[in-house]
Design a protein around this motif. Structure first.
Motif, short mmCIF file in Angstrom:
data_model
loop_
_atom_site.label_atom_id
_atom_site.label_comp_id
_atom_site.label_asym_id
_atom_site.label_seq_id
_atom_site.Cartn_x
_atom_site.Cartn_y
_atom_site.Cartn_z
N ILE A 1 40.60 41.54 50.23
CA ILE A 1 41.99 41.42 50.70
C ILE A 1 42.92 41.15 49.53
O ILE A 1 43.98 41.76 49.38
CB ILE A 1 42.09 40.31 51.76
N THR A 2 42.51 40.18 48.65
CA THR A 2 43.33 39.86 47.48
C THR A 2 43.47 41.07 46.57
O THR A 2 44.55 41.36 46.04
CB THR A 2 42.68 38.70 46.71
N SER A 3 42.35 41.80 46.40
CA SER A 3 42.40 42.99 45.54
C SER A 3 43.34 44.04 46.12
O SER A 3 44.12 44.68 45.39
CB SER A 3 40.98 43.57 45.40
N ASN A 4 43.30 44.19 47.44
CA ASN A 4 44.20 45.16 48.08
C ASN A 4 45.66 44.77 47.89
O ASN A 4 46.54 45.63 47.66
CB ASN A 4 43.87 45.28 49.57
N LYS A 5 45.95 43.45 47.99
CA LYS A 5 47.33 42.99 47.79
C LYS A 5 47.79 43.27 46.36
O LYS A 5 48.91 43.72 46.13
CB LYS A 5 47.43 41.50 48.09
N ILE A 6 46.89 42.98 45.40
CA ILE A 6 47.24 43.20 43.99
C ILE A 6 47.50 44.68 43.74
O ILE A 6 48.46 45.07 43.06
CB ILE A 6 46.12 42.68 43.08
N ILE A 7 46.64 45.53 44.32
CA ILE A 7 46.83 46.98 44.15
C ILE A 7 48.15 47.43 44.75
O ILE A 7 48.90 48.23 44.17
CB ILE A 7 45.64 47.75 44.76
N ALA A 8 48.47 46.89 45.95
CA ALA A 8 49.73 47.26 46.60
C ALA A 8 50.93 46.81 45.77
O ALA A 8 51.91 47.55 45.60
CB ALA A 8 49.80 46.63 48.00
N GLU A 9 50.86 45.58 45.22
CA GLU A 9 51.96 45.08 44.38
C GLU A 9 52.09 45.91 43.11
O GLU A 9 53.20 46.19 42.64
CB GLU A 9 51.72 43.62 44.04
N GLN A 10 50.96 46.30 42.52
CA GLN A 10 51.02 47.14 41.33
C GLN A 10 51.66 48.49 41.63
O GLN A 10 52.47 48.99 40.85
CB GLN A 10 49.59 47.33 40.77
N SER B 1 26.03 35.46 54.63
CA SER B 1 27.27 35.32 55.40
C SER B 1 28.40 34.79 54.53
O SER B 1 29.54 35.28 54.58
CB SER B 1 27.03 34.39 56.59
N GLN B 2 28.06 33.77 53.72
CA GLN B 2 29.08 33.22 52.82
C GLN B 2 29.54 34.24 51.80
O GLN B 2 30.73 34.36 51.49
CB GLN B 2 28.54 31.98 52.12
N LEU B 3 28.58 35.00 51.25
CA LEU B 3 28.94 36.03 50.28
C LEU B 3 29.83 37.10 50.91
O LEU B 3 30.78 37.59 50.30
CB LEU B 3 27.67 36.67 49.70
N LYS B 4 29.49 37.48 52.16
CA LYS B 4 30.33 38.46 52.86
C LYS B 4 31.75 37.96 53.04
O LYS B 4 32.72 38.70 52.85
CB LYS B 4 29.70 38.80 54.21
N ASP B 5 31.88 36.66 53.43
CA ASP B 5 33.22 36.09 53.61
C ASP B 5 34.00 36.09 52.30
O ASP B 5 35.18 36.44 52.24
CB ASP B 5 33.12 34.66 54.15
N GLN B 6 33.32 35.68 51.22
CA GLN B 6 33.99 35.66 49.92
C GLN B 6 34.37 37.06 49.47
O GLN B 6 35.45 37.29 48.94
CB GLN B 6 33.08 34.99 48.88
N LEU B 7 33.44 38.01 49.69
CA LEU B 7 33.74 39.40 49.32
C LEU B 7 34.91 39.95 50.13
O LEU B 7 35.75 40.71 49.62
CB LEU B 7 32.49 40.28 49.51
N SER B 8 34.95 39.55 51.41
CA SER B 8 36.06 40.00 52.25
C SER B 8 37.40 39.45 51.74
O SER B 8 38.40 40.16 51.66
CB SER B 8 35.82 39.54 53.69
#
Length: 326
Positions: A87-96, A76-83
């Motif tokens: 989200i952070t990865s998606n933001k970085i991709i959008a900013e790029q 559960s903790q791993l899933k939360d961290q991966l989630s």
């Protein structure tokens, strides 16, 4: 279920070897001080084995349950961290992607502006040459203006010199004049009589023939509830100076001294100064008071100050001379 353990047995100890020994050896086992029958020993051993197997089974089930629970929590903790990472990865991709889009737009704009910038530089370079010529022309005009400014300064100095000469001439015409301020004004007053009484207090022999003229004069700056100044033109400066000196020796003069009714009011007897000299005298008095000077006086229309008995007097001729009082 209760489990029978030997005193040295622990739950985490290796499983004991419960296999049956040779009957010859088993026949040698004794419990207490007497031998038990062989059947009873086998039954107890079997019972102990069953209890041990049951304990191990329960322990294995509990361990499995705990492990599954810990696994679920970790997952559960791993899933939360991966989630969160997703989200952070998606933001970085959008900013790029946005940055790439802006860079493409900037590149297109820059390519289009370079030529316009080059044209603008060429245009302004030509205008700069024109401006240099204009600046040179303006510098020439400034030089002329500076020359005019020098001429104006010289003219101002000449005007000041002329003003000083005019003031000196006007003051010279007033050398024999006496100025009386603070004397109450009333109808049908006899100014000559007032002056005779003042001269008597000053212990100065004054005849009517010595008074050429005497009048009240409207001051340039009208003061409310203040009587007009009396100006008397006398026959000589010697008579005027005698009256002024006598009043000073008398330590002042009041309306009671000349017989006027009512509350006593101070009367001042001084030289008759020009408006410019009056202004300079007032400024000199303010400066001497501020800077701790002991003396400021007027003699023959000239204004003097003196710091103390050890310093020489300073002649105040113009407003610039006030700065000498320091």
């Amino acid at each position: 279920m209760s489990v029978l353990r030997s005193p040295n047995m622990r739950s985490d100890s290796p499983q004991p070897d419960l296999s049956l020994r040779d009957h010859d050896n088993d026949s040698q086992i004794a419990y207490g001080k007497r031998k038990q029958p062989e059947s009873e020993c086998s039954a107890e051993i079997s019972k102990l084995r069953q209890e041990m197997m049951s304990f191990l089974k329960d322990f294995s089930v509990a361990q499995t349950t705990n492990m599954n629970k810990m696994k679920e929590e970790i997952m559960s903790q791993l899933k939360d961290q991966l989630s969160g990472l997703q989200i952070t990865s998606n933001k970085i991709i959008a900013e790029q992607n946005q940055l790439k889009s802006e860079l493409k737009s900037f590149k297109k704009t820059t390519e289009g502006d370079i030529q316009a910038l080059q044209d603008s530089l060429n245009y302004h370079s030509g205008r700069q040459d024109e401006n240099v010529q204009k600046i040179q022309s303006i510098a020439s005009e400034v030089t002329k203006v500076n020359n005019i400014g020098e001429d104006i300064r010289q003219l101002r100095n000449k005007v000041n010199d002329l003003q000083f000469e005019l003031n000196t001439h006007q003051q010279r015409e007033r050398l024999a004049n006496l100025e009386i301020t603070g004397l109450p004004q009333k109808t049908n007053e006899d100014l000559r009589d007032y002056l005779l009484k003042i001269s008597n207090i000053a212990k100065c022999q004054l005849a009517l023939e010595d008074i050429i003229s005497i009048n009240r004069v409207e001051p340039r700056s009208k003061l409310l509830d203040k009587p007009k100044v009396i100006v008397a033109k006398l026959r000589s400066t010697l008579i005027r100076d005698s009256i002024i000196s006598g009043i000073r020796r008398n330590r002042g003069l009041t309306t009671v001294d000349i017989g006027l009714p009512g509350e006593p009011r101070q009367i001042y007897v001084n030289e008759h100064l020009t408006p410019l000299n009056k202004m300079l005298f007032g400024k000199a008095r303010e400066a001497t008071k501020k800077n701790g000077y002991r003396y400021v006086w007027v003699k023959y229309g000239k204004i003097f100050t003196r710091k103390d008995d050890t310093h020489p007097p300073v002649h105040i001729r113009t407003i610039e001379d006030i700065s000498k009082i320091k």
